[in-house]
Design an enzyme around this catalytic site. Structure first.
Site, PDB file in Angstrom:
ATOM      1  N   ARG A  34      57.559-112.381  -3.584  1.00 49.38           N
ATOM      2  CA  ARG A  34      55.986-112.912  -4.013  1.00 49.38           C
ATOM      3  C   ARG A  34      55.421-114.180  -3.040  1.00 49.38           C
ATOM      4  O   ARG A  34      54.478-114.144  -2.942  1.00 49.38           O
ATOM      5  CB  ARG A  34      55.948-113.378  -5.519  1.00 49.38           C
ATOM      6  CG  ARG A  34      54.664-113.982  -5.470  1.00 49.38           C
ATOM      7  CD  ARG A  34      54.516-113.532  -7.495  1.00 49.38           C
ATOM      8  NE  ARG A  34      54.703-115.295  -7.889  1.00 49.38           N
ATOM      9  CZ  ARG A  34      55.067-115.828  -9.139  1.00 49.38           C
ATOM     10  NH1 ARG A  34      54.791-114.520 -10.163  1.00 49.38           N
ATOM     11  NH2 ARG A  34      55.427-116.201  -9.375  1.00 49.38           N
ATOM     12  N   LYS A  66      55.721-111.302 -16.672  1.00 45.32           N
ATOM     13  CA  LYS A  66      54.758-111.321 -17.966  1.00 45.32           C
ATOM     14  C   LYS A  66      53.353-111.535 -17.463  1.00 45.32           C
ATOM     15  O   LYS A  66      52.734-110.852 -18.806  1.00 45.32           O
ATOM     16  CB  LYS A  66      55.465-112.841 -18.882  1.00 45.32           C
ATOM     17  CG  LYS A  66      55.331-113.707 -18.061  1.00 45.32           C
ATOM     18  CD  LYS A  66      56.040-115.309 -18.933  1.00 45.32           C
ATOM     19  CE  LYS A  66      55.930-116.627 -18.072  1.00 45.32           C
ATOM     20  NZ  LYS A  66      55.038-117.015 -16.832  1.00 45.32           N
ATOM     21  N   ARG A 119      55.608-122.897 -23.791  1.00 43.32           N
ATOM     22  CA  ARG A 119      57.209-123.001 -22.734  1.00 43.32           C
ATOM     23  C   ARG A 119      57.949-124.333 -23.366  1.00 43.32           C
ATOM     24  O   ARG A 119      58.826-124.803 -22.720  1.00 43.32           O
ATOM     25  CB  ARG A 119      56.100-123.716 -21.696  1.00 43.32           C
ATOM     26  CG  ARG A 119      56.262-122.588 -20.512  1.00 43.32           C
ATOM     27  CD  ARG A 119      55.641-123.307 -18.990  1.00 43.32           C
ATOM     28  NE  ARG A 119      56.150-122.422 -18.021  1.00 43.32           N
ATOM     29  CZ  ARG A 119      55.400-121.639 -17.058  1.00 43.32           C
ATOM     30  NH1 ARG A 119      54.751-121.027 -18.054  1.00 43.32           N
ATOM     31  NH2 ARG A 119      55.577-121.442 -16.201  1.00 43.32           N
ATOM     32  N   ARG A 162      51.862-118.951  -2.377  1.00 43.61           N
ATOM     33  CA  ARG A 162      52.287-119.718  -3.741  1.00 43.61           C
ATOM     34  C   ARG A 162      52.641-121.064  -3.704  1.00 43.61           C
ATOM     35  O   ARG A 162      54.049-121.270  -3.188  1.00 43.61           O
ATOM     36  CB  ARG A 162      52.443-119.608  -5.676  1.00 43.61           C
ATOM     37  CG  ARG A 162      50.661-118.839  -5.888  1.00 43.61           C
ATOM     38  CD  ARG A 162      51.421-118.899  -7.509  1.00 43.61           C
ATOM     39  NE  ARG A 162      52.573-118.729  -8.305  1.00 43.61           N
ATOM     40  CZ  ARG A 162      52.766-118.705  -9.361  1.00 43.61           C
ATOM     41  NH1 ARG A 162      52.437-117.859  -9.686  1.00 43.61           N
ATOM     42  NH2 ARG A 162      53.235-119.650 -10.402  1.00 43.61           N
ATOM     43  N   ARG A 181      62.317-124.139 -10.974  1.00 44.41           N
ATOM     44  CA  ARG A 181      61.618-123.774 -11.806  1.00 44.41           C
ATOM     45  C   ARG A 181      62.114-122.115 -13.599  1.00 44.41           C
ATOM     46  O   ARG A 181      62.195-122.448 -14.201  1.00 44.41           O
ATOM     47  CB  ARG A 181      60.369-122.506 -11.949  1.00 44.41           C
ATOM     48  CG  ARG A 181      59.160-124.127 -11.078  1.00 44.41           C
ATOM     49  CD  ARG A 181      58.178-122.592  -9.973  1.00 44.41           C
ATOM     50  NE  ARG A 181      57.359-121.701 -10.367  1.00 44.41           N
ATOM     51  CZ  ARG A 181      57.651-120.466  -9.835  1.00 44.41           C
ATOM     52  NH1 ARG A 181      57.361-120.463  -8.870  1.00 44.41           N
ATOM     53  NH2 ARG A 181      56.482-119.398 -10.142  1.00 44.41           N
TER      54      ARG A 181
HETATM   55  P1  ADP Z   1      55.302-118.807 -13.345  1.00 45.98           P
HETATM   56  O1  ADP Z   1      55.735-118.407 -14.760  1.00 45.98           O
HETATM   57  O2  ADP Z   1      55.989-117.803 -12.637  1.00 45.98           O
HETATM   58  O3  ADP Z   1      56.374-120.083 -13.922  1.00 45.98           O
HETATM   59  P2  ADP Z   1      53.049-119.835 -14.416  1.00 45.98           P
HETATM   60  O4  ADP Z   1      52.078-119.846 -13.902  1.00 45.98           O
HETATM   61  O5  ADP Z   1      52.943-119.766 -15.528  1.00 45.98           O
HETATM   62  O6  ADP Z   1      53.702-119.261 -13.313  1.00 45.98           O
HETATM   63  O7  ADP Z   1      53.181-120.986 -14.069  1.00 45.98           O
HETATM   64  C1  ADP Z   1      53.065-121.923 -13.301  1.00 45.98           C
HETATM   65  C2  ADP Z   1      53.382-123.336 -12.972  1.00 45.98           C
HETATM   66  O8  ADP Z   1      52.154-123.969 -14.233  1.00 45.98           O
HETATM   67  C3  ADP Z   1      54.369-123.711 -13.717  1.00 45.98           C
HETATM   68  O9  ADP Z   1      55.660-124.274 -13.236  1.00 45.98           O
HETATM   69  C4  ADP Z   1      54.099-125.760 -14.226  1.00 45.98           C
HETATM   70  O10 ADP Z   1      54.174-126.507 -13.775  1.00 45.98           O
HETATM   71  C5  ADP Z   1      52.691-125.392 -15.253  1.00 45.98           C
HETATM   72  N1  ADP Z   1      52.134-124.878 -16.198  1.00 45.98           N
HETATM   73  C6  ADP Z   1      51.882-124.160 -16.144  1.00 45.98           C
HETATM   74  N2  ADP Z   1      52.015-123.129 -18.114  1.00 45.98           N
HETATM   75  C7  ADP Z   1      52.794-124.115 -18.231  1.00 45.98           C
HETATM   76  C8  ADP Z   1      52.483-124.686 -20.317  1.00 45.98           C
HETATM   77  N3  ADP Z   1      52.481-124.079 -20.823  1.00 45.98           N
HETATM   78  N4  ADP Z   1      52.949-125.625 -20.096  1.00 45.98           N
HETATM   79  C9  ADP Z   1      53.525-126.855 -18.902  1.00 45.98           C
HETATM   80  N5  ADP Z   1      53.089-126.531 -17.663  1.00 45.98           N
HETATM   81  C10 ADP Z   1      52.754-125.417 -17.309  1.00 45.98           C
END
Ligand code: ADP
Length: 187
Positions: free
Chosen positions: A127, A13, A88, A133, A144
């Site tokens: 990744r 995404k 989310r 990461r 996750r």
């Molecule tokens: P991915 O989609 O691979 O999990 P992201 O970079 O979108 O990667 O998110 C990484 C982490 O950041 C999530 O596992 C969460 O802990 C936090 N996070 C990101 N966006 C949100 C959100 N909108 N609400 C809550 N936690 C978030």
């Protein structure tokens, strides 16, 4: 154009959101990137968020809602934005709707980048090796996915019911997926 890109961890995404943002000339904003920057800078938000992120948990809505508000009220977001990684949760979805409504705007489209789970796991582990990461360990990755299923997947139905959802097959090359995205948006 207010577009949400929805998808499981590893769905691509972020990549597709960036390509689309370039094409449409609007910023892509990713809460994950903003949170990682806050963690790096050791801001109070970052310090609070970190323990959740490292465990594969969502950062609680109380913390995220302020961030989302800041993002959507920022001058750069006024002509539209590609939302990557938010909303989310249902609470976040309602907040986004409210913030957009405040300025007479609304979500135009929600793109679900759909990828089968076995492929997602493969990509995430790849990744993890490439980028290192801190939340890309096998255990956190599993968590996750579970969190996505429980807290974020309900948004699929939510946006479907509002007639906003378009599902994009997320398999194939980046280019192939991007072509599907553009086709879905009719451009
Ligand atoms: P991915 O989609 O691979 O999990 P992201 O970079 O979108 O990667 O998110 C990484 C982490 O950041 C999530 O596992 C969460 O802990 C936090 N996070 C990101 N966006 C949100 C959100 N909108 N609400 C809550 N936690 C978030």
């Amino acid at each position: 154009m207010q577009i949400i890109v929805l998808g499981a961890p590893g769905s691509g995404k972020g990549t597709q959101g960036a390509l689309l943002a370039d094409r449409l000339g609007v910023p892509k904003i990713a809460t994950g990137d903003l949170l990682r920057a806050a963690v790096r800078d050791r801001t109070s938000l970052g310090v609070e968020a970190r323990s959740f992120m490292d465990r594969g948990l969502l950062v609680p809505d109380e913390i995220i809602l302020g961030l989302i508000e800041e993002v959507l009220r920022s001058p750069e977001a006024q002509d539209g934005v590609i939302m990557d990684g938010f909303p989310r949760t249902l609470a976040q979805a309602e907040a986004v709707e409210g913030l957009l409504a405040d300025r007479g705007s609304r979500i135009d489209r929600v793109l679900l980048i759909d990828v089968p789970e076995d492929e997602l796991v493969k990509r995430m582990l790849g990744r993890a090796r490439a980028e290192g990461r801190s939340d890309d360990t096998p255990e956190t990755i599993r968590k996750r996915f579970a969190v996505y299923g429980e807290q974020t997947a309900p948004l699929i139905r939510y946006y479907e019911e509002r007639g906003l959802l378009t599902t994009i097959v997320g398999l194939g090359t980046v280019r192939e997926v991007a072509d599907r995205v553009n086709e879905a948006l009719g451009r």
